[in-house]
Scaffold this motif. Structure first.
Motif, PDB file in Angstrom:
ATOM      1  N   LYS A 120      42.884  47.371  26.008  1.00 28.76           N
ATOM      2  CA  LYS A 120      42.549  46.707  24.813  1.00 28.76           C
ATOM      3  C   LYS A 120      41.133  46.289  24.905  1.00 28.76           C
ATOM      4  CE  LYS A 120      47.046  44.824  22.951  1.00 28.76           C
ATOM      5  NZ  LYS A 120      47.932  45.573  24.025  1.00 28.76           N
ATOM      6  N   ILE A 121      40.381  45.905  23.859  1.00 28.54           N
ATOM      7  CA  ILE A 121      39.285  45.038  23.853  1.00 28.54           C
ATOM      8  C   ILE A 121      39.357  43.811  22.934  1.00 28.54           C
ATOM      9  CG2 ILE A 121      36.779  45.078  23.240  1.00 28.54           C
ATOM     10  CD1 ILE A 121      36.928  48.084  23.410  1.00 28.54           C
ATOM     11  N   VAL A 122      38.956  42.538  23.512  1.00 27.71           N
ATOM     12  CA  VAL A 122      39.362  41.513  22.571  1.00 27.71           C
ATOM     13  C   VAL A 122      37.795  40.849  22.412  1.00 27.71           C
ATOM     14  CG1 VAL A 122      39.903  39.132  22.406  1.00 27.71           C
ATOM     15  CG2 VAL A 122      41.338  40.977  23.486  1.00 27.71           C
ATOM     16  N   VAL A 123      37.513  40.549  21.224  1.00 31.52           N
ATOM     17  CA  VAL A 123      35.966  40.269  20.871  1.00 31.52           C
ATOM     18  C   VAL A 123      35.977  39.357  19.966  1.00 31.52           C
ATOM     19  CG1 VAL A 123      35.716  42.365  19.566  1.00 31.52           C
ATOM     20  CG2 VAL A 123      33.705  41.249  20.237  1.00 31.52           C
ATOM     21  N   GLY A 124      35.205  38.473  19.967  1.00 32.36           N
ATOM     22  CA  GLY A 124      34.895  37.074  19.064  1.00 32.36           C
ATOM     23  C   GLY A 124      33.718  37.587  18.172  1.00 32.36           C
ATOM     24  N   PHE A 125      33.440  37.260  16.914  1.00 34.45           N
ATOM     25  CA  PHE A 125      32.412  37.465  16.157  1.00 34.45           C
ATOM     26  C   PHE A 125      31.723  36.562  15.700  1.00 34.45           C
ATOM     27  CE2 PHE A 125      34.648  41.496  16.192  1.00 34.45           C
ATOM     28  CZ  PHE A 125      33.631  42.539  16.216  1.00 34.45           C
ATOM     29  N   SER A 126      30.682  36.188  15.023  1.00 33.83           N
ATOM     30  CA  SER A 126      29.890  35.268  14.628  1.00 33.83           C
ATOM     31  C   SER A 126      30.738  34.571  13.371  1.00 33.83           C
ATOM     32  CB  SER A 126      28.402  35.503  14.186  1.00 33.83           C
ATOM     33  OG  SER A 126      27.748  35.795  15.555  1.00 33.83           O
ATOM     34  N   ASP A 127      31.406  35.191  12.603  1.00 33.82           N
ATOM     35  CA  ASP A 127      32.228  34.688  11.409  1.00 33.82           C
ATOM     36  C   ASP A 127      33.416  34.047  11.870  1.00 33.82           C
ATOM     37  OD1 ASP A 127      33.684  36.877  12.157  1.00 33.82           O
ATOM     38  OD2 ASP A 127      33.830  37.782  10.178  1.00 33.82           O
ATOM     39  N   GLY A 128      33.711  33.904  13.097  1.00 36.89           N
ATOM     40  CA  GLY A 128      34.804  32.810  13.561  1.00 36.89           C
ATOM     41  C   GLY A 128      36.079  33.737  13.464  1.00 36.89           C
ATOM     42  N   GLN A 129      35.927  35.104  13.464  1.00 34.28           N
ATOM     43  CA  GLN A 129      37.237  35.889  13.980  1.00 34.28           C
ATOM     44  C   GLN A 129      37.183  36.460  15.094  1.00 34.28           C
ATOM     45  OE1 GLN A 129      37.203  38.857  10.525  1.00 34.28           O
ATOM     46  NE2 GLN A 129      38.412  37.353   9.099  1.00 34.28           N
ATOM     47  N   LEU A 130      38.616  36.711  15.726  1.00 29.08           N
ATOM     48  CA  LEU A 130      38.851  37.196  16.994  1.00 29.08           C
ATOM     49  C   LEU A 130      39.537  38.373  16.727  1.00 29.08           C
ATOM     50  CD1 LEU A 130      38.832  36.545  20.004  1.00 29.08           C
ATOM     51  CD2 LEU A 130      41.235  35.900  19.641  1.00 29.08           C
ATOM     52  N   VAL A 131      39.213  39.656  17.464  1.00 26.41           N
ATOM     53  CA  VAL A 131      39.708  40.947  16.833  1.00 26.41           C
ATOM     54  C   VAL A 131      40.117  41.746  18.399  1.00 26.41           C
ATOM     55  CG1 VAL A 131      38.871  43.352  16.278  1.00 26.41           C
ATOM     56  CG2 VAL A 131      38.283  41.240  15.035  1.00 26.41           C
ATOM     57  N   ALA A 132      41.282  42.383  18.326  1.00 27.40           N
ATOM     58  CA  ALA A 132      41.512  43.435  19.410  1.00 27.40           C
ATOM     59  C   ALA A 132      41.553  44.786  18.775  1.00 27.40           C
ATOM     60  CB  ALA A 132      43.035  42.876  19.690  1.00 27.40           C
ATOM     61  N   LEU A 133      40.897  45.522  19.846  1.00 26.89           N
ATOM     62  CA  LEU A 133      40.567  47.066  19.579  1.00 26.89           C
ATOM     63  C   LEU A 133      41.411  47.777  20.579  1.00 26.89           C
ATOM     64  CD1 LEU A 133      36.625  46.973  18.680  1.00 26.89           C
ATOM     65  CD2 LEU A 133      38.744  46.692  16.814  1.00 26.89           C
ATOM     66  N   ASN A 134      41.541  49.131  20.058  1.00 24.53           N
ATOM     67  CA  ASN A 134      42.264  49.945  21.139  1.00 24.53           C
ATOM     68  C   ASN A 134      41.024  50.722  22.083  1.00 24.53           C
ATOM     69  OD1 ASN A 134      42.832  52.703  22.188  1.00 24.53           O
ATOM     70  ND2 ASN A 134      44.727  52.514  21.005  1.00 24.53           N
ATOM     71  N   LEU A 135      40.958  50.378  23.141  1.00 26.29           N
ATOM     72  CA  LEU A 135      40.023  50.917  24.023  1.00 26.29           C
ATOM     73  C   LEU A 135      39.617  52.314  24.095  1.00 26.29           C
ATOM     74  CD1 LEU A 135      37.729  50.233  26.511  1.00 26.29           C
ATOM     75  CD2 LEU A 135      39.592  50.670  27.903  1.00 26.29           C
ATOM     76  N   LYS A 136      40.668  52.934  23.807  1.00 26.17           N
ATOM     77  CA  LYS A 136      40.381  54.525  23.657  1.00 26.17           C
ATOM     78  C   LYS A 136      39.845  55.070  22.526  1.00 26.17           C
ATOM     79  CE  LYS A 136      43.032  58.950  23.976  1.00 26.17           C
ATOM     80  NZ  LYS A 136      44.398  59.503  24.079  1.00 26.17           N
ATOM     81  N   ASN A 137      40.209  54.538  21.260  1.00 22.05           N
ATOM     82  CA  ASN A 137      39.489  55.001  20.075  1.00 22.05           C
ATOM     83  C   ASN A 137      38.760  54.026  18.989  1.00 22.05           C
ATOM     84  OD1 ASN A 137      41.797  53.636  19.001  1.00 22.05           O
ATOM     85  ND2 ASN A 137      42.882  55.834  19.081  1.00 22.05           N
ATOM     86  N   GLY A 138      38.840  52.665  19.577  1.00 26.54           N
ATOM     87  CA  GLY A 138      38.141  51.838  18.721  1.00 26.54           C
ATOM     88  C   GLY A 138      39.185  51.262  17.280  1.00 26.54           C
TER      89      GLY A 138
END
Length: 208
Positions: A120-138
């Motif tokens: 997984k990729i866990v990333v925080g954004f400037s709008d206060g949202q935290l997101v998890a993505l699939n590393l393989k395909n996004g």
């Protein structure tokens, strides 16, 4: 930011090599598997040999990157100032996939780095949202709002996740500027708890 990349010998600090890039470097480097990855003001990701400083490849990015790159499992993950995630192949710099989230017009200069956790990729954004993505395909796995904008002015509404999220025991701890400190389940994105808090510089987890 001077455009100079220097490698030092760990034990005694002896200079191993130095490379002048002739570009402004916009974040700290990432080092893994014999590569040094830097990003520049000219919207480039550049891979150097960790042994010699030789340039191995360059990749043009869609916008500037302020957050340090994340490297793992043959991927380089970059977050642009306008809220895009780009995955590059570590060996070649080829774009593997992109994910577009977006960003407010006004953001903080500090920017949190994406975290590669298992697949997984866990990333925080400037709008206060935290997101998890699939590393393989996004692909998007889950998305959670950690903080909501408050007040009326643009500066009052800054809620950037500028500090790197931290993983401990399958729980992600994340803090926003002018917003919330939260604990979030890595697997489901379920918010376990929140507290009113503000930080842009970082956080740490202790098990004592």
């Amino acid at each position: 930011k001077s455009g100079i990349v220097t490698a030092l010998e760990l034990t005694h600090g002896r200079k191993l090599w130095q490379k002048r890039m002739k570009q402004t470097i916009t974040s700290g480097p990432a080092v893994a598997n014999g590569f040094v990855i830097i990003v520049t003001k000219k919207r480039q990701a550049i891979a150097l040999s960790a042994d010699s400083g030789d340039i191995l490849w360059r990749a043009l990015l869609p916008n500037q990157v302020l957050a340090p790159p994340a490297v793992g499992k043959g991927h380089i993950i970059l977050k642009t100032v306008d809220g895009q995630i780009i995955a590059l192949a570590l060996q070649t710099g080829q774009v593997l996939w992109t994910y577009t989230h977006g960003a407010p017009l006004l953001i903080l200069r500090p920017s949190s780095a994406a975290q590669i956790i298992n697949n997984k990729i866990v990333v925080g954004f400037s709008d206060g949202q935290l997101v998890a993505l699939n590393l393989k395909n996004g692909n998007l796995l889950w998305e959670r709002t950690i903080a909501f904008p408050q007040g009326f002015t643009a500066t009052d509404q800054l809620i950037d996740i500028a500090a790197n999220p931290i993983l401990s025991c399958n729980v992600i701890y994340v803090v926003t500027y002018q917003g919330q400190l939260a604990a979030v389940s890595l697997q489901t994105g379920h918010v376990l708890w929140k507290r009113s808090f503000s930080s842009y510089s970082g956080l740490a987890v202790s098990h004592h």
